[in-house]
Each structure stands twice: as structure tokens, then as C-alpha cells.
Scaffold this active site. Structure first.
Site, PDB file in Angstrom:
ATOM      1  N   GLY A   1      30.369   1.421  -4.180  1.00  0.00           N
ATOM      2  CA  GLY A   1      29.748   0.657  -3.100  1.00  0.00           C
ATOM      3  C   GLY A   1      29.316   1.583  -1.990  1.00  0.00           C
ATOM      4  N   SER A   2      29.231   1.041  -0.795  1.00  0.00           N
ATOM      5  CA  SER A   2      28.696   1.831   0.327  1.00  0.00           C
ATOM      6  C   SER A   2      29.750   2.810   0.852  1.00  0.00           C
ATOM      7  CB  SER A   2      28.246   0.897   1.443  1.00  0.00           C
ATOM      8  OG  SER A   2      29.361   0.188   1.926  1.00  0.00           O
ATOM      9  N   THR A   3      29.267   3.837   1.519  1.00  0.00           N
ATOM     10  CA  THR A   3      30.180   4.853   2.045  1.00  0.00           C
ATOM     11  C   THR A   3      31.095   4.252   3.103  1.00  0.00           C
ATOM     12  OG1 THR A   3      28.701   6.650   1.473  1.00  0.00           O
ATOM     13  CG2 THR A   3      30.235   7.077   3.264  1.00  0.00           C
TER      14      THR A   3
ATOM     15  N   GLU B   1      20.435   5.761   3.966  1.00  0.00           N
ATOM     16  CA  GLU B   1      20.221   5.088   2.678  1.00  0.00           C
ATOM     17  C   GLU B   1      19.579   3.730   2.937  1.00  0.00           C
ATOM     18  OE1 GLU B   1      23.666   3.663   0.435  1.00  0.00           O
ATOM     19  OE2 GLU B   1      22.729   4.494  -1.355  1.00  0.00           O
TER      20      GLU B   1
ATOM     21  N   LYS C   1      37.133  -6.994  -8.958  1.00  0.00           N
ATOM     22  CA  LYS C   1      36.455  -7.899  -8.030  1.00  0.00           C
ATOM     23  C   LYS C   1      34.962  -7.563  -8.002  1.00  0.00           C
ATOM     24  CE  LYS C   1      35.294  -7.981  -3.801  1.00  0.00           C
ATOM     25  NZ  LYS C   1      33.998  -8.698  -3.945  1.00  0.00           N
TER      26      LYS C   1
ATOM     27  N   CYS D   1      22.028   3.693  -6.363  1.00  0.00           N
ATOM     28  CA  CYS D   1      22.719   4.681  -5.536  1.00  0.00           C
ATOM     29  C   CYS D   1      22.061   6.050  -5.657  1.00  0.00           C
ATOM     30  CB  CYS D   1      24.178   4.752  -5.952  1.00  0.00           C
ATOM     31  SG  CYS D   1      24.384   4.967  -7.715  1.00  0.00           S
TER      32      CYS D   1
ATOM     33  N   GLY E   1      33.786   2.424   1.410  1.00  0.00           N
ATOM     34  CA  GLY E   1      34.645   3.429   0.763  1.00  0.00           C
ATOM     35  C   GLY E   1      35.659   4.002   1.748  1.00  0.00           C
TER      36      GLY E   1
HETATM   37  P1  NAD Z   1      29.438  -2.762  -0.270  1.00  0.00           P
HETATM   38  O1  NAD Z   1      30.245  -1.571   0.065  1.00  0.00           O
HETATM   39  O2  NAD Z   1      29.024  -3.670   0.824  1.00  0.00           O
HETATM   40  O3  NAD Z   1      30.207  -3.697  -1.308  1.00  0.00           O
HETATM   41  C1  NAD Z   1      30.696  -3.199  -2.522  1.00  0.00           C
HETATM   42  C2  NAD Z   1      31.884  -4.031  -2.950  1.00  0.00           C
HETATM   43  O4  NAD Z   1      32.938  -3.847  -2.006  1.00  0.00           O
HETATM   44  C3  NAD Z   1      31.627  -5.527  -3.005  1.00  0.00           C
HETATM   45  O5  NAD Z   1      32.334  -6.071  -4.099  1.00  0.00           O
HETATM   46  C4  NAD Z   1      32.228  -6.024  -1.694  1.00  0.00           C
HETATM   47  O6  NAD Z   1      32.653  -7.363  -1.767  1.00  0.00           O
HETATM   48  C5  NAD Z   1      33.412  -5.100  -1.550  1.00  0.00           C
HETATM   49  N1  NAD Z   1      33.901  -4.935  -0.179  1.00  0.00           N
HETATM   50  C6  NAD Z   1      33.216  -5.050   0.983  1.00  0.00           C
HETATM   51  N2  NAD Z   1      34.034  -4.800   2.037  1.00  0.00           N
HETATM   52  C7  NAD Z   1      35.249  -4.510   1.529  1.00  0.00           C
HETATM   53  C8  NAD Z   1      36.504  -4.148   2.098  1.00  0.00           C
HETATM   54  N3  NAD Z   1      36.667  -4.033   3.420  1.00  0.00           N
HETATM   55  N4  NAD Z   1      37.540  -3.903   1.278  1.00  0.00           N
HETATM   56  C9  NAD Z   1      37.392  -3.982  -0.056  1.00  0.00           C
HETATM   57  N5  NAD Z   1      36.245  -4.332  -0.664  1.00  0.00           N
HETATM   58  C10 NAD Z   1      35.172  -4.591   0.124  1.00  0.00           C
HETATM   59  O7  NAD Z   1      28.215  -2.223  -1.101  1.00  0.00           O
HETATM   60  P2  NAD Z   1      27.006  -3.063  -1.640  1.00  0.00           P
HETATM   61  O8  NAD Z   1      26.163  -3.352  -0.437  1.00  0.00           O
HETATM   62  O9  NAD Z   1      27.480  -4.182  -2.502  1.00  0.00           O
HETATM   63  O10 NAD Z   1      26.304  -2.011  -2.603  1.00  0.00           O
HETATM   64  C11 NAD Z   1      25.411  -1.081  -2.134  1.00  0.00           C
HETATM   65  C12 NAD Z   1      26.068   0.271  -1.946  1.00  0.00           C
HETATM   66  O11 NAD Z   1      26.713   0.701  -3.127  1.00  0.00           O
HETATM   67  C13 NAD Z   1      25.077   1.341  -1.632  1.00  0.00           C
HETATM   68  O12 NAD Z   1      25.538   2.136  -0.581  1.00  0.00           O
HETATM   69  C14 NAD Z   1      24.994   2.147  -2.906  1.00  0.00           C
HETATM   70  O13 NAD Z   1      24.581   3.467  -2.761  1.00  0.00           O
HETATM   71  C15 NAD Z   1      26.370   2.048  -3.422  1.00  0.00           C
HETATM   72  N6  NAD Z   1      26.408   2.297  -4.864  1.00  0.00           N
HETATM   73  C16 NAD Z   1      26.924   3.469  -5.331  1.00  0.00           C
HETATM   74  C17 NAD Z   1      26.939   3.745  -6.687  1.00  0.00           C
HETATM   75  C18 NAD Z   1      27.491   5.030  -7.216  1.00  0.00           C
HETATM   76  O14 NAD Z   1      27.779   5.119  -8.394  1.00  0.00           O
HETATM   77  N7  NAD Z   1      27.662   6.044  -6.407  1.00  0.00           N
HETATM   78  C19 NAD Z   1      26.444   2.806  -7.581  1.00  0.00           C
HETATM   79  C20 NAD Z   1      25.932   1.627  -7.077  1.00  0.00           C
HETATM   80  C21 NAD Z   1      25.929   1.378  -5.712  1.00  0.00           C
END
Ligand code: NAD
Length: 493
Positions: free
Chosen positions: A239-241, A396, A186, A295, A244
Site C-alpha cells: 500500500g502507500s508509504t 506519487e 484484509k 506502484c 506503511g
Molecule cells: P493504502 O495505504 O491507503 O491502503 C492499503 C491497504 O491498507 C488497504 O487495505 C487499507 O484498508 C489498509 N489501511 C489503510 N490504513 C491502514 C492502517 N492505519 N492500518 C492498517 N491498514 C490500513 O493504499 P491504497 O491507496 O489502497 O493503494 C495505493 C498505494 O499502494 C500506492 O501508494 C501504491 O504505490 C501502493 N502499492 C504498492 C505496491 C508495491 O508492490 N510496492 C503495489 C501496489 C500498490
């Protein structure tokens, strides 16, 4: 399997998602728009998937896993990955245009990622025939032969953010193909187009139906049902913590395996003996690249007090000279933020920095002159006089904002650098070998770069300490994330 849609209609037209080898609409018929963050223009609509679509994709992935895909030998999976890599190479410019248009990454930087992304695919191809268990001398009985087998975990749910759609997709799909897993990926609702293009290339390469499925939708409507699904054996998430943490909770139903690449607030430490000619541009771009939406952004810049003022002045001059604009122009160095929402978030941090008493030395505002007005542009920003407790030094930002903080001793800077819930990356600039080794050892981070930054390699594990997540991507450890280890005991007396 068909290639149903012409590539790169970035003109507002509709694109379908990819499930079980077919290009399909959402069961609900709903769609959502994706926009070019440099211009605000709608560049495509895509299906807005929900729970039913996730059900369908997981069923397709399960059928493929139990069916034809399970009969693929490692050398066949290797050949497939090599073919995919060749197709990526041939279509690299299209991939770059897609990323630039959908999420703003300057095309010059997108093009520069070729070695890394193609290298990942070829690394996984190599690993496909290098997966093996071990013969383990049984420690209790001479009458038992014991050995281990490595087996694919099964159906993998992959959820990725917007900021690096190509690399993130390859980092999730590549190891799945190498190990014999199947995937439901996704993409972010903010940048779904390159993953759909990647699905086309997978189909063209001959990946069997159902092995790779791309389901477009929002986090709540498509991501959450995927994370909860009882038929998914593993979730790989970037994605975001905060998200996660909700993925971990959602995984509890069937105790699926989880690996998480999350946020960061990475320290960069510039020692008195650093080569400033190198350190200034690298420290600047450790944050400004991709407009800070990385990130690993080295957003806490610790500079030895004796060189602090000179360093900050040079950094401010560097920030002020960067070329900002639509990333499709090859001269552009800094593109837009992904969305108006992200722009507001970053502007909130710019205000917070000034309100909490930091001194603005570069940038600090939204850019809205001429053509920039239609996009989400922020000037590369440097704050000095930042203290460790300010929000801009703790949270962040995911925008082009550097906080400069002076330090006096190495012990002190190690303690302050580690004083964060995150632990994704760290940078060190020094010409002293002992300092380089000591800091690399003492910094709590999954990656430490000395006299460089951003150097991610397909063969080297990448991932977080602490609240930056767990599990590794890259290197042999990565493949293990997609494998179960089975112990086998054979009585031979
Ligand atoms: P996000 O957590 O909002 O979204 C990431 C993904 O998760 C998207 O596809 C979103 O649709 C999905 N998502 C959102 N809520 C969800 C839920 N409840 N259940 C399942 N999936 C869900 O993050 P973002 O705003 O898209 O990206 C930015 C964040 O990603 C930053 O915190 C960044 O540090 C992190 N990031 C980390 C790395 C790494 O390798 N450590 C790399 C890139 C980005």
C-alpha cells in the site's frame, strides 16, 4: 467447509466474509458497499469488520496453525497449491470479471496476467518441498554438530491495496501455504470481491478451516487492529508509504516481523540510441496501464535531449489513440480510476502541473462524454517542460500522468533519477550493452528493466529500496520472509 455463496453476483447483492472456514457477518452487523468504478453502480455489499472480527480471525488462524495444518507435510502443501493453481486456471475468466468489475482493470489486461498469477502458485508449490536449513560446520568445537532449521513464522496478517487484488492476494497467501503459515488477509475496502472469490476457491481446493481467512473492512477499523494484534507474528503489507509507516509503528507492541511493498516515483531513462518503436509504447504503458494505478509506474520519463521533442510528440500521439472505457469491453485499453476520491486527487495533480508551469501535450482532463460520465475516467496525460522540483515530478500520483524531463549526460540522469525518497523500480532504453549494465548498477531501485517494463516473474525477487519498503516478494527470498531460522547444536562427544 462450505461454499456458501454463488459466484459473481455482481448485482448489488450481499456477500459474507470468510473466517475459520465459515461465511460470516461482522460482529457488529455492519456492512459496506463496493462499486463498479466504470459505472458507479453498487455491485455488492460486504461485512464491515472491526476489532472483534479481527480477534476471531486471528484465533481461527492460530488454532489452524497449532492444529491440523501443522501436521501437513511439505508434499501435501505442494499438492494443495497445485490444486489451487488448477482451480484458478479453470475459473480464470470469473476472476478476471471480478477484478474488472470491482476495480476497473481492463479485462484484456486481467486475462493477460494468467501466466504470472498461475506461475506464482506453481512456483510456491515447487518451493514447498525445497525449504531446508543447512548443516553448518561448527567453527569452535569438533564435538558439536550444528545445523539450521527453517520454521514457519506462524500467523501472518496480510493487508493489500485495491489495484491488483488477485496478484496481491496470491503473493501473500501462496508463500504462507508453501511454508506452513496461516493467514488473515484484509483486502482494500475499495475492491474486496476477488479476495472473497479466492477464499471460495481455497475452500474448494481443500485448504483446512482457519488456514486462510478473508476479513473485509476499512483500514482504520480492520487493518489497524490486525497490524497491532499481539497474536499476529508477521505483517505483510502492500500500500502507500504513509500507511506503511503506521503499520511499522503498530507492529512495535509485539515486535512482529514486517515486510512492506510501498509507493514509488520510478524513473524511465530513454537514451539517444534507444529503439523508439519499442520505447514509446512501453514507456507509455509503464504508466497508463491500469490507469496509472500501479506502484511501479514509470512516471518520471527522462529523455535524452537530442530525441526529446520527437519522443514526446510520439508519446502524445500514442496517448491520444488509446481506447478508454468500461474495462469489461475486451477492446478497452484504459479503464477508470478506482473512486471519485482518487479522481479528485488526480485532477488536483493535473491542475498542479499546469499551475507550476509544465506544458500539457496530451490529455489533462477528466473524460465525461456519454457513458463515461458515470465513471471515474481521466485521459492519459503527458506533461513536457517539467522540472525536477515540480510536485508532478516528485509525488506519487497513482493516475495516468507522465512527466517528461530532458537530460544531457548519463551521470546527470543517474543523479536526478536517484533524487527521490522512493526506490521501487526503474526502466532504461538503450542498445548499448555497457550503458545498460552501468545504469542497472547505479540506479537505486529494487527492479530495473532494460528495453522492457512490468516484467515481474514469480521466480525473481521484487521489492523496494529506500521508502518503497523492505522485504521481497517472488523468488527464494520471498519464502524466507515467512520463515524463522533456528540454530540447533548437538554435543556428540
Ligand atoms: P493504502 O495505504 O491507503 O491502503 C492499503 C491497504 O491498507 C488497504 O487495505 C487499507 O484498508 C489498509 N489501511 C489503510 N490504513 C491502514 C492502517 N492505519 N492500518 C492498517 N491498514 C490500513 O493504499 P491504497 O491507496 O489502497 O493503494 C495505493 C498505494 O499502494 C500506492 O501508494 C501504491 O504505490 C501502493 N502499492 C504498492 C505496491 C508495491 O508492490 N510496492 C503495489 C501496489 C500498490
Amino acid at each position: 467447509m462450505t461454499i456458501a455463496q454463488p459466484r459473481h453476483l455482481l448485482d448489488g447483492s450481499h456477500r459474507r466474509m470468510f473466517i475459520g472456514g465459515a461465511w460470516v457477518e461482522a460482529a457488529s452487523g455492519q456492512t459496506m458497499e463496493t462499486r463498479n468504478p466504470a459505472t458507479g453502480a453498487v455491485i455488492a455489499t460486504v461485512p464491515r469488520a472491526g476489532k472483534k472480527d479481527i480477534e476471531r480471525a486471528v484465533a481461527a488462524a492460530r488454532n489452524a496453525f497449532d492444529g491440523p495444518w501443522s501436521r501437513f507435510k511439505p508434499h501435501e502443501r505442494q499438492k494443495l497449491l497445485l490444486k489451487i493453481a488448477d482451480l484458478f486456471e479453470r475459473h480464470w475468466e470469473e476472476i478476471c470479471v471480478s477484478d474488472t468489475t470491482d476495480m476497473g482493470l481492463p479485462i484484456a489486461r486481467a486475462r493477460g496476467n494468467a501466466n504470472r498469477v498461475l506461475g506464482m502458485l506453481r512456483y510456491y508449490a515447487g518451493m514447498a518441498t525445497a525449504l531446508h536449513g543447512q548443516t553448518v560446520e561448527n567453527s569452535l568445537s569438533g564435538d558439536i554438530v550444528s545445523y539450521t532449521r527453517k520454521e514457519p513464522v506462524g500467523v501472518v496478517g496480510a493487508i493489500i491495496p485495491w489495484n491488483a487484488p488477485t496478484a496481491a492476494s496470491v503473493w501473500k497467501i501462496g508463500p504462507a501455504l508453501a511454508t506452513g503459515c496461516t493467514v488473515v488477509l484484509k483486502p482494500s475496502e475499495e475492491a474486496p470481491l476477488t479476495p472473497l472469490l479466492i477464499a471460495e476457491l481455497m475452500a474448494e481446493a481443500g485448504v483446512p478451516d482457519g488456514v486462510v481467512n478473508i476479513v473485509t473492512g476499512t483500514g482504520a477499523e480492520a487493518g489497524a487492529p490486525l497490524a497491532e494484534h499481539m497474536g499476529v507474528d508477521k505483517i505483510v503489507f502492500t500500500g502507500s508509504t504513509a500507511t506503511g509507516q503506521s503499520i511499522v509503528r503498530a507492529s512495535a507492541g509485539n515486535l512482529k516481523r514486517v515486510s512492506l511493498e510501498l509507493g514509488g516515483k520510478s524513473p524511465v531513462i530513454v537514451c539517444t540510441d534507444a529503439d523508439l518503436e519499442r520505447a514509446v509504447p512501453v514507456a507509455a504503458m509503464s504508466v497508463f496501464a491500469n490507469s496509472g494505478q500501479i506502484c511501479i509506474a514509470g512516471s518520471r520519463l527522462f529523455v535524452a535531449r537530442s530525441i526529446h521533442d520527437e519522443f514526446v510528440a510520439r508519446l502524445a500521439a500514442y496517448a491520444g489513440a488509446l481506447r478508454i472505457g468500461n474495462g469489461i469491453d475486451p477492446e478497452t485499453e484504459i479503464g477508470p480510476l478506482i473512486s471519485p476520491r482518487q479522481l479528485q486527487r488526480v485532477e488536483g495533480y493535473l491542475r498542479a502541473g499546469s499551475e507550476e508551469g509544465a506544458r500539457l501535450v496530451a490529455g489533462g482532463t477528466r473524460l465525461s462524454d456519454g457513458a463515461l460520465a458515470a465513471g471515474n475516467f481521466v485521459a492519459p496525460t503527458v506533461f513536457a517542460g517539467v522540472s525536477d522540483t515540480m510536485r508532478i515530478a516528485r509525488e506519487e500520483i497513482f493516475g495516468p500522468v507522465i512527466s517528461a524531463l530532458p537530460f544531457d549526460t548519463l551521470d546527470e540522469v543517474v543523479r536526478r533519477a536517484n533524487d527521490t525518497p522512493y526506490g521501487l523500480a526503474a526502466g532504461v532504453f538503450t542498445r548499448d550493452l555497457a550503458t545498460a549494465h552501468q545504469l542497472s548498477r547505479r540506479l537505486q531501485a529494487g527492479s530495473v528493466w532494460v528495453n522492457t517494463y512490468h516484467a515481474i516473474d514469480p521466480a525473481v525477487p521484487f521489492g523496494g529500496y529506500k521508502m518503497s519498503g523492505y522485504g521481497r516478494e517472488g523468488g527464494a527470498e520471498h519464502l524466507d520472509e515467512y520463515l524463522n531460522t533456528k540454530g540447533v547444536f548437538i554435543r556428540i562427544d
